[in-house]
Design a protein around this motif. Structure first.
Motif, PDB file in Angstrom:
ATOM      1  N   TYR A  10      20.119  12.498 -35.926  1.00  0.00           N
ATOM      2  CA  TYR A  10      20.311  13.866 -35.462  1.00  0.00           C
ATOM      3  C   TYR A  10      19.650  14.851 -36.424  1.00  0.00           C
ATOM      4  CZ  TYR A  10      22.289  17.954 -33.367  1.00  0.00           C
ATOM      5  OH  TYR A  10      22.406  19.168 -32.745  1.00  0.00           O
ATOM      6  N   ARG A  11      19.825  14.633 -37.711  1.00  0.00           N
ATOM      7  CA  ARG A  11      19.206  15.526 -38.692  1.00  0.00           C
ATOM      8  C   ARG A  11      17.682  15.479 -38.589  1.00  0.00           C
ATOM      9  NH1 ARG A  11      22.369  18.282 -41.711  1.00  0.00           N
ATOM     10  NH2 ARG A  11      24.484  17.618 -42.152  1.00  0.00           N
ATOM     11  N   GLN A  12      17.131  14.306 -38.339  1.00  0.00           N
ATOM     12  CA  GLN A  12      15.674  14.187 -38.178  1.00  0.00           C
ATOM     13  C   GLN A  12      15.228  14.978 -36.955  1.00  0.00           C
ATOM     14  OE1 GLN A  12      14.105  10.256 -37.529  1.00  0.00           O
ATOM     15  NE2 GLN A  12      12.011  10.980 -37.493  1.00  0.00           N
ATOM     16  N   LEU A  13      15.958  14.865 -35.889  1.00  0.00           N
ATOM     17  CA  LEU A  13      15.601  15.580 -34.665  1.00  0.00           C
ATOM     18  C   LEU A  13      15.676  17.087 -34.873  1.00  0.00           C
ATOM     19  CD1 LEU A  13      14.750  15.101 -31.746  1.00  0.00           C
ATOM     20  CD2 LEU A  13      17.179  15.097 -31.135  1.00  0.00           C
ATOM     21  N   MET A  14      16.681  17.560 -35.589  1.00  0.00           N
ATOM     22  CA  MET A  14      16.796  18.995 -35.851  1.00  0.00           C
ATOM     23  C   MET A  14      15.667  19.480 -36.756  1.00  0.00           C
ATOM     24  SD  MET A  14      19.182  19.944 -33.909  1.00  0.00           S
ATOM     25  CE  MET A  14      18.617  18.583 -32.869  1.00  0.00           C
ATOM     26  N   GLU A  15      15.225  18.624 -37.668  1.00  0.00           N
ATOM     27  CA  GLU A  15      14.092  18.982 -38.519  1.00  0.00           C
ATOM     28  C   GLU A  15      12.807  19.075 -37.685  1.00  0.00           C
ATOM     29  OE1 GLU A  15      11.933  20.155 -41.850  1.00  0.00           O
ATOM     30  OE2 GLU A  15      14.072  20.214 -41.408  1.00  0.00           O
ATOM     31  N   VAL A  16      12.661  18.212 -36.693  1.00  0.00           N
ATOM     32  CA  VAL A  16      11.517  18.303 -35.777  1.00  0.00           C
ATOM     33  C   VAL A  16      11.525  19.656 -35.080  1.00  0.00           C
ATOM     34  CG1 VAL A  16      10.606  17.408 -33.592  1.00  0.00           C
ATOM     35  CG2 VAL A  16      11.227  15.826 -35.420  1.00  0.00           C
ATOM     36  N   LEU A  17      12.693  20.091 -34.612  1.00  0.00           N
ATOM     37  CA  LEU A  17      12.789  21.392 -33.936  1.00  0.00           C
ATOM     38  C   LEU A  17      12.478  22.535 -34.902  1.00  0.00           C
ATOM     39  CD1 LEU A  17      15.948  20.971 -31.669  1.00  0.00           C
ATOM     40  CD2 LEU A  17      13.533  20.718 -31.053  1.00  0.00           C
ATOM     41  N   ARG A  18      12.978  22.446 -36.113  1.00  0.00           N
ATOM     42  CA  ARG A  18      12.724  23.503 -37.090  1.00  0.00           C
ATOM     43  C   ARG A  18      11.241  23.597 -37.426  1.00  0.00           C
ATOM     44  NH1 ARG A  18      12.284  24.966 -42.348  1.00  0.00           N
ATOM     45  NH2 ARG A  18      12.032  22.872 -43.163  1.00  0.00           N
ATOM     46  N   GLN A  19      10.613  22.441 -37.668  1.00  0.00           N
ATOM     47  CA  GLN A  19       9.182  22.437 -37.982  1.00  0.00           C
ATOM     48  C   GLN A  19       8.346  22.960 -36.807  1.00  0.00           C
ATOM     49  OE1 GLN A  19       7.662  21.933 -40.905  1.00  0.00           O
ATOM     50  NE2 GLN A  19       9.680  21.671 -41.828  1.00  0.00           N
ATOM     51  N   ALA A  20       8.728  22.593 -35.596  1.00  0.00           N
ATOM     52  CA  ALA A  20       8.012  23.092 -34.412  1.00  0.00           C
ATOM     53  C   ALA A  20       8.161  24.604 -34.291  1.00  0.00           C
ATOM     54  CB  ALA A  20       8.531  22.400 -33.155  1.00  0.00           C
ATOM     55  N   ARG A  21       9.338  25.116 -34.599  1.00  0.00           N
ATOM     56  CA  ARG A  21       9.556  26.570 -34.569  1.00  0.00           C
ATOM     57  C   ARG A  21       8.651  27.263 -35.576  1.00  0.00           C
ATOM     58  NH1 ARG A  21      12.196  29.781 -37.756  1.00  0.00           N
ATOM     59  NH2 ARG A  21      13.531  28.212 -38.741  1.00  0.00           N
ATOM     60  N   LEU A  22       8.568  26.698 -36.769  1.00  0.00           N
ATOM     61  CA  LEU A  22       7.712  27.286 -37.799  1.00  0.00           C
ATOM     62  C   LEU A  22       6.234  27.223 -37.399  1.00  0.00           C
ATOM     63  CD1 LEU A  22       9.513  25.911 -40.979  1.00  0.00           C
ATOM     64  CD2 LEU A  22       9.602  28.250 -40.053  1.00  0.00           C
ATOM     65  N   ARG A  23       5.812  26.085 -36.830  1.00  0.00           N
ATOM     66  CA  ARG A  23       4.412  25.963 -36.369  1.00  0.00           C
ATOM     67  C   ARG A  23       4.097  26.983 -35.283  1.00  0.00           C
ATOM     68  NH1 ARG A  23       5.534  20.619 -36.632  1.00  0.00           N
ATOM     69  NH2 ARG A  23       5.739  20.446 -34.381  1.00  0.00           N
ATOM     70  N   ALA A  24       5.085  27.266 -34.445  1.00  0.00           N
ATOM     71  CA  ALA A  24       4.905  28.244 -33.363  1.00  0.00           C
ATOM     72  C   ALA A  24       4.997  29.677 -33.879  1.00  0.00           C
ATOM     73  CB  ALA A  24       5.948  28.014 -32.273  1.00  0.00           C
ATOM     74  N   GLN A  25       5.237  29.820 -35.178  1.00  0.00           N
ATOM     75  CA  GLN A  25       5.362  31.119 -35.835  1.00  0.00           C
ATOM     76  C   GLN A  25       6.455  31.973 -35.187  1.00  0.00           C
ATOM     77  OE1 GLN A  25       1.312  32.657 -35.942  1.00  0.00           O
ATOM     78  NE2 GLN A  25       0.853  31.394 -37.713  1.00  0.00           N
ATOM     79  N   LEU A  26       7.563  31.303 -34.890  1.00  0.00           N
ATOM     80  CA  LEU A  26       8.729  31.996 -34.341  1.00  0.00           C
ATOM     81  C   LEU A  26       9.834  31.980 -35.380  1.00  0.00           C
ATOM     82  CD1 LEU A  26       8.841  30.374 -30.783  1.00  0.00           C
ATOM     83  CD2 LEU A  26       8.071  32.687 -31.351  1.00  0.00           C
ATOM     84  N   ASP A  27      10.544  33.079 -35.491  1.00  0.00           N
ATOM     85  CA  ASP A  27      11.728  33.041 -36.340  1.00  0.00           C
ATOM     86  C   ASP A  27      12.929  32.667 -35.481  1.00  0.00           C
ATOM     87  OD1 ASP A  27      12.405  35.412 -34.994  1.00  0.00           O
ATOM     88  OD2 ASP A  27      11.986  36.690 -36.713  1.00  0.00           O
ATOM     89  N   GLN A  28      14.054  32.448 -36.144  1.00  0.00           N
ATOM     90  CA  GLN A  28      15.250  32.031 -35.414  1.00  0.00           C
ATOM     91  C   GLN A  28      15.665  33.069 -34.374  1.00  0.00           C
ATOM     92  OE1 GLN A  28      18.141  31.202 -38.457  1.00  0.00           O
ATOM     93  NE2 GLN A  28      17.375  29.127 -38.786  1.00  0.00           N
ATOM     94  N   ALA A  29      15.503  34.335 -34.707  1.00  0.00           N
ATOM     95  CA  ALA A  29      15.886  35.399 -33.778  1.00  0.00           C
ATOM     96  C   ALA A  29      15.058  35.358 -32.495  1.00  0.00           C
ATOM     97  CB  ALA A  29      15.762  36.763 -34.454  1.00  0.00           C
ATOM     98  N   ALA A  30      13.776  35.034 -32.606  1.00  0.00           N
ATOM     99  CA  ALA A  30      12.910  34.979 -31.423  1.00  0.00           C
ATOM    100  C   ALA A  30      13.318  33.827 -30.502  1.00  0.00           C
ATOM    101  CB  ALA A  30      11.451  34.839 -31.841  1.00  0.00           C
ATOM    102  N   VAL A  31      13.632  32.679 -31.091  1.00  0.00           N
ATOM    103  CA  VAL A  31      14.084  31.540 -30.288  1.00  0.00           C
ATOM    104  C   VAL A  31      15.413  31.879 -29.628  1.00  0.00           C
ATOM    105  CG1 VAL A  31      14.814  29.111 -30.351  1.00  0.00           C
ATOM    106  CG2 VAL A  31      12.825  29.855 -31.688  1.00  0.00           C
ATOM    107  N   ALA A  32      16.313  32.462 -30.399  1.00  0.00           N
ATOM    108  CA  ALA A  32      17.628  32.833 -29.876  1.00  0.00           C
ATOM    109  C   ALA A  32      17.507  33.815 -28.715  1.00  0.00           C
ATOM    110  CB  ALA A  32      18.477  33.430 -30.988  1.00  0.00           C
ATOM    111  N   GLU A  33      16.615  34.780 -28.854  1.00  0.00           N
ATOM    112  CA  GLU A  33      16.425  35.769 -27.783  1.00  0.00           C
ATOM    113  C   GLU A  33      15.983  35.092 -26.484  1.00  0.00           C
ATOM    114  OE1 GLU A  33      13.585  39.594 -26.756  1.00  0.00           O
ATOM    115  OE2 GLU A  33      14.020  39.160 -28.861  1.00  0.00           O
ATOM    116  N   GLN A  34      15.053  34.150 -26.593  1.00  0.00           N
ATOM    117  CA  GLN A  34      14.587  33.444 -25.400  1.00  0.00           C
ATOM    118  C   GLN A  34      15.678  32.574 -24.781  1.00  0.00           C
ATOM    119  OE1 GLN A  34      10.551  31.836 -25.332  1.00  0.00           O
ATOM    120  NE2 GLN A  34      10.193  32.848 -27.300  1.00  0.00           N
ATOM    121  N   LEU A  35      16.586  32.081 -25.622  1.00  0.00           N
ATOM    122  CA  LEU A  35      17.702  31.271 -25.125  1.00  0.00           C
ATOM    123  C   LEU A  35      18.852  32.131 -24.596  1.00  0.00           C
ATOM    124  CD1 LEU A  35      17.941  28.588 -27.955  1.00  0.00           C
ATOM    125  CD2 LEU A  35      17.220  28.184 -25.583  1.00  0.00           C
TER     126      LEU A  35
END
Length: 89
Positions: A10-35
């Motif tokens: 699970y931790r590995q999977l969450m790290e994949v999501l975090r790294q993908a967010r960073l590659r997409a140049q999105l901050d947590q607030a931007a992802v949260a807004e879309q969700l």
């Protein structure tokens, strides 16, 4: 309380999501807004304080441009810890 045997996966999977967010140049607030959730939702799943259900995972993958089935397949190929069988005497 013992840790679940899937915690490392699970931790590995969450790290994949975090790294993908960073590659997409999105901050947590931007992802949260879309969700449509608070920024703390993203922070908590990235930090392992909260788990995601499948629907949430798929939605997040869509935002980040990931294929959910490919990300799960990576986890599925990892070696697993197997509970040892109890032997009766």
């Amino acid at each position: 309380m013992p840790k679940p045997i899937h915690e490392a996966d699970y931790r590995q999977l969450m790290e994949v999501l975090r790294q993908a967010r960073l590659r997409a140049q999105l901050d947590q607030a931007a992802v949260a807004e879309q969700l449509g959730v608070p920024q703390s939702f993203v922070s908590k799943y990235e930090n392992g304080e909260r788990t995601l259900d499948v629907i949430e995972f798929v939605a997040i993958c869509g935002i980040l441009g990931l294929d959910p089935s490919q990300e799960i397949a990576v986890i599925g190929r990892r070696p697993r810890l197997r509970p040892t069988a109890k032997t009766s005497n």
